[in-house]
Motif scaffolding. Structure first.
Motif, mmCIF file in Angstrom:
data_model
loop_
_atom_site.group_PDB
_atom_site.id
_atom_site.type_symbol
_atom_site.label_atom_id
_atom_site.label_comp_id
_atom_site.label_asym_id
_atom_site.label_seq_id
_atom_site.Cartn_x
_atom_site.Cartn_y
_atom_site.Cartn_z
ATOM 1 N N LYS A 154 79.947 53.479 -9.752
ATOM 2 C CA LYS A 154 78.998 52.463 -9.270
ATOM 3 C C LYS A 154 79.162 52.233 -7.774
ATOM 4 O O LYS A 154 78.184 52.055 -7.048
ATOM 5 N N PHE A 155 80.410 52.245 -7.305
ATOM 6 C CA PHE A 155 80.641 51.977 -5.889
ATOM 7 C C PHE A 155 80.166 53.150 -5.027
ATOM 8 O O PHE A 155 79.597 52.943 -3.955
ATOM 9 N N VAL A 156 80.390 54.370 -5.487
ATOM 10 C CA VAL A 156 79.896 55.539 -4.748
ATOM 11 C C VAL A 156 78.371 55.487 -4.659
ATOM 12 O O VAL A 156 77.784 55.740 -3.599
ATOM 13 N N ASP A 157 77.734 55.122 -5.777
ATOM 14 C CA ASP A 157 76.269 55.000 -5.783
ATOM 15 C C ASP A 157 75.817 53.886 -4.841
ATOM 16 O O ASP A 157 74.824 54.038 -4.113
ATOM 17 N N TYR A 158 76.552 52.791 -4.846
ATOM 18 C CA TYR A 158 76.204 51.686 -3.947
ATOM 19 C C TYR A 158 76.351 52.103 -2.485
ATOM 20 O O TYR A 158 75.467 51.852 -1.659
ATOM 21 N N ALA A 159 77.479 52.738 -2.148
ATOM 22 C CA ALA A 159 77.777 53.079 -0.753
ATOM 23 C C ALA A 159 76.766 54.056 -0.160
ATOM 24 O O ALA A 159 76.566 54.081 1.055
ATOM 25 N N THR A 160 76.129 54.847 -1.001
ATOM 26 C CA THR A 160 75.131 55.811 -0.523
ATOM 27 C C THR A 160 73.699 55.328 -0.744
ATOM 28 O O THR A 160 72.755 56.061 -0.461
ATOM 29 N N SER A 161 73.544 54.094 -1.210
ATOM 30 C CA SER A 161 72.217 53.543 -1.492
ATOM 31 C C SER A 161 71.466 53.233 -0.195
ATOM 32 O O SER A 161 72.067 53.103 0.876
ATOM 33 N N TYR A 162 70.163 53.095 -0.310
ATOM 34 C CA TYR A 162 69.327 52.814 0.871
ATOM 35 C C TYR A 162 69.768 51.521 1.542
ATOM 36 O O TYR A 162 69.928 51.475 2.770
ATOM 37 N N GLU A 163 69.970 50.457 0.771
ATOM 38 C CA GLU A 163 70.300 49.154 1.353
ATOM 39 C C GLU A 163 71.657 49.164 2.039
ATOM 40 O O GLU A 163 71.813 48.625 3.139
ATOM 41 N N ALA A 164 72.665 49.773 1.393
ATOM 42 C CA ALA A 164 73.991 49.822 2.011
ATOM 43 C C ALA A 164 73.963 50.661 3.282
ATOM 44 O O ALA A 164 74.534 50.286 4.310
ATOM 45 N N GLN A 165 73.273 51.796 3.233
ATOM 46 C CA GLN A 165 73.195 52.664 4.408
ATOM 47 C C GLN A 165 72.373 52.017 5.526
ATOM 48 O O GLN A 165 72.643 52.224 6.703
ATOM 49 N N LYS A 166 71.396 51.214 5.155
ATOM 50 C CA LYS A 166 70.610 50.475 6.151
ATOM 51 C C LYS A 166 71.508 49.463 6.875
ATOM 52 O O LYS A 166 71.448 49.309 8.102
ATOM 53 N N THR A 167 72.353 48.781 6.107
ATOM 54 C CA THR A 167 73.314 47.844 6.694
ATOM 55 C C THR A 167 74.267 48.568 7.639
ATOM 56 O O THR A 167 74.548 48.109 8.753
ATOM 57 N N ILE A 168 74.759 49.711 7.199
ATOM 58 C CA ILE A 168 75.667 50.525 8.016
ATOM 59 C C ILE A 168 74.989 50.924 9.321
ATOM 60 O O ILE A 168 75.572 50.854 10.408
ATOM 61 N N ASN A 169 73.746 51.339 9.205
ATOM 62 C CA ASN A 169 72.974 51.848 10.332
ATOM 63 C C ASN A 169 72.623 50.757 11.343
ATOM 64 O O ASN A 169 72.679 50.967 12.552
ATOM 65 N N GLU A 170 72.268 49.581 10.818
ATOM 66 C CA GLU A 170 71.728 48.526 11.684
ATOM 67 C C GLU A 170 72.760 47.500 12.120
ATOM 68 O O GLU A 170 72.602 46.879 13.174
ATOM 69 N N ARG A 171 73.821 47.303 11.330
ATOM 70 C CA ARG A 171 74.738 46.201 11.616
ATOM 71 C C ARG A 171 76.192 46.621 11.816
ATOM 72 O O ARG A 171 76.964 45.890 12.441
ATOM 73 N N LEU A 172 76.589 47.777 11.263
ATOM 74 C CA LEU A 172 78.019 48.100 11.230
ATOM 75 C C LEU A 172 78.414 49.252 12.147
ATOM 76 O O LEU A 172 79.524 49.770 12.061
ATOM 77 N N ASN A 173 77.502 49.652 13.032
ATOM 78 C CA ASN A 173 77.827 50.584 14.111
ATOM 79 C C ASN A 173 78.279 51.962 13.632
ATOM 80 O O ASN A 173 79.157 52.592 14.229
ATOM 81 N N ARG A 174 77.655 52.405 12.548
ATOM 82 C CA ARG A 174 77.886 53.772 12.074
ATOM 83 C C ARG A 174 76.555 54.462 11.842
ATOM 84 O O ARG A 174 75.515 53.827 11.730
ATOM 85 N N ARG A 175 76.628 55.785 11.710
ATOM 86 C CA ARG A 175 75.423 56.596 11.531
ATOM 87 C C ARG A 175 75.276 56.977 10.057
ATOM 88 O O ARG A 175 76.204 57.526 9.453
ATOM 89 N N SER A 176 74.107 56.720 9.502
ATOM 90 C CA SER A 176 73.826 57.010 8.097
ATOM 91 C C SER A 176 73.718 58.510 7.851
ATOM 92 O O SER A 176 73.376 59.278 8.761
ATOM 93 N N VAL A 177 73.983 58.918 6.612
ATOM 94 C CA VAL A 177 73.791 60.319 6.220
ATOM 95 C C VAL A 177 72.495 60.509 5.422
ATOM 96 O O VAL A 177 72.192 61.620 4.996
ATOM 97 N N ARG A 178 71.744 59.429 5.230
ATOM 98 C CA ARG A 178 70.495 59.542 4.474
ATOM 99 C C ARG A 178 69.380 60.104 5.360
ATOM 100 O O ARG A 178 69.376 59.924 6.576
ATOM 101 N N ASN A 179 68.411 60.736 4.703
ATOM 102 C CA ASN A 179 67.297 61.336 5.447
ATOM 103 C C ASN A 179 66.068 60.431 5.504
ATOM 104 O O ASN A 179 65.035 60.829 6.046
#
Length: 337
Positions: free
Chosen positions: A270-295
């Motif tokens: 569940k956590f792996v699925d969460y960490a790669t989800s659109y919402e989590a990756q959006k947070t990473i991309n916009e707020r947490l100063n990392r680059r997403s791996v999603r396309n």
């Protein structure tokens, strides 16, 4: 009377035994133990959001450097106490991939082609370039644009660098400088490594966090770190800046790995699925100063655009085959100075 007492004790013992088993199963089923080298500023928002989406799951974070956590996973392989290793570059984890469970996340179809889980046990989570973090108050007029500038005698003893055997971000820098300073041939980069080690002046730090904290706190003028570690301080207004080495920058994905035979396997998935989800990756991309791996997400507004960075590639197979040899060689050079 004696028989009645024995019977009562037997029933009570059976009752508590059943209750104990039930409690143990409940604790296990609603727990998740994550081994993680990430900064707490990165971990906490995502873990809290995961708990909101999965109420009742108790998440425990064990924080340490990747090298230490990998040793822990290996020592516990017959009785895993952790469920997930969340963090660690592929170059660091791949040699130990047998310690991890094959799992393909439910979001794999939205992961960019170059970051697909082709091994079975390696889910890419973010992509991270190596960078230099400069304390602008201390640097003054000292030019720091890349690796070559770190050989300036004015920086002797003022460079924060972690032990590459303990820190995956430091090992990535070792790989980066070997390929960059060797013009694509890592064997030609060792002369630079020797000269850099001399300029470290006997100072080698124990982990990634000591590097960016040391630069931000003014203990060091410049540090060899990873993008997010430095970007957090830039965003917070600290007197620091990020430098993308002019000789070339290697981008490497960071992974999330389920520990083989994890006791809380379903929660780990569940956590792996969460960490790669659109919402989590959006947070990473916009707020947490990392680059997403999603396309399906736009580039970060915070981080320097890739087209403004001199991106170079390493040779993953070559790195994997030589990792221990390179760590040994670095140690010999550093201790021999």
């Amino acid at each position: 009377m004696k028989r009645i007492i024995i019977t009562i004790l037997y029933v009570l013992g059976l009752f508590y035994s059943i209750m104990g088993c039930s409690t143990q199963e409940q604790d296990t089923g609603n727990s998740l133990v994550i081994y993680c080298p990430h900064p707490l500023e990165f971990i906490n928002p995502l873990v809290e959001d995961f708990k909101v989406q999965n109420p009742g799951v108790n998440v425990d974070i064990i924080a340490a450097g990747v090298g230490e956590l990998l040793k822990r996973v290996e020592s516990e392989k017959d009785n895993p106490l952790g469920d997930i290793l969340w963090g660690g570059s592929l170059n660091t984890v791949k040699p130990k991939v047998d310690l991890f469970e094959n799992y393909t996340s439910t979001n794999e179809e939205n992961i960019s082609a170059e970051y697909k889980n082709v091994e079975g046990a390696i889910t890419r989570f973010t992509t991270i370039p190596s960078v230099l973090m400069v304390n602008t108050n201390l640097a003054g007029n000292i030019k720091i644009e890349g690796y070559a500038d770190l050989l300036n005698p004015a920086l002797k003893g003022k460079i924060a660098c972690a032990d590459p055997s303990a820190s995956s971000s430091s090992f990535e820098h070792l790989v980066n400088m070997l390929f960059a300073m060797g013009n694509g041939n890592p064997e030609r980069g060792w002369d630079y490594v020797q000269r850099l080690c001399a300029n470290l002046d006997g100072k080698l730090l124990s982990g990634s966090s000591a590097v960016y904290k040391g630069v931000a706190d003014g203990e060091y003028t410049v540090g060899l770190t990873f993008e997010e570690g430095g970007a957090n301080y830039v965003v917070a207004g600290s007197p620091v800046k990020l430098v993308y080495m002019k000789e070339g920058v290697v981008f490497k994905p960071d992974g999330i790995y389920i520990i083989k035979n994890a006791k809380n396997m379903e929660n780990a998935k569940k956590f792996v699925d969460y960490a790669t989800s659109y919402e989590a990756q959006k947070t990473i991309n916009e707020r947490l100063n990392r680059r997403s791996v999603r396309n399906d997400l736009p580039p970060s507004d915070i981080l320097l655009s890739v087209d403004k960075i001199n991106v170079i590639n390493d040779n993953e197979a070559l790195v994997e085959a030589n990792k221990q040899n390179w760590l040994n060689k670095f140690k010999d050079i550093y201790t021999g100075i």
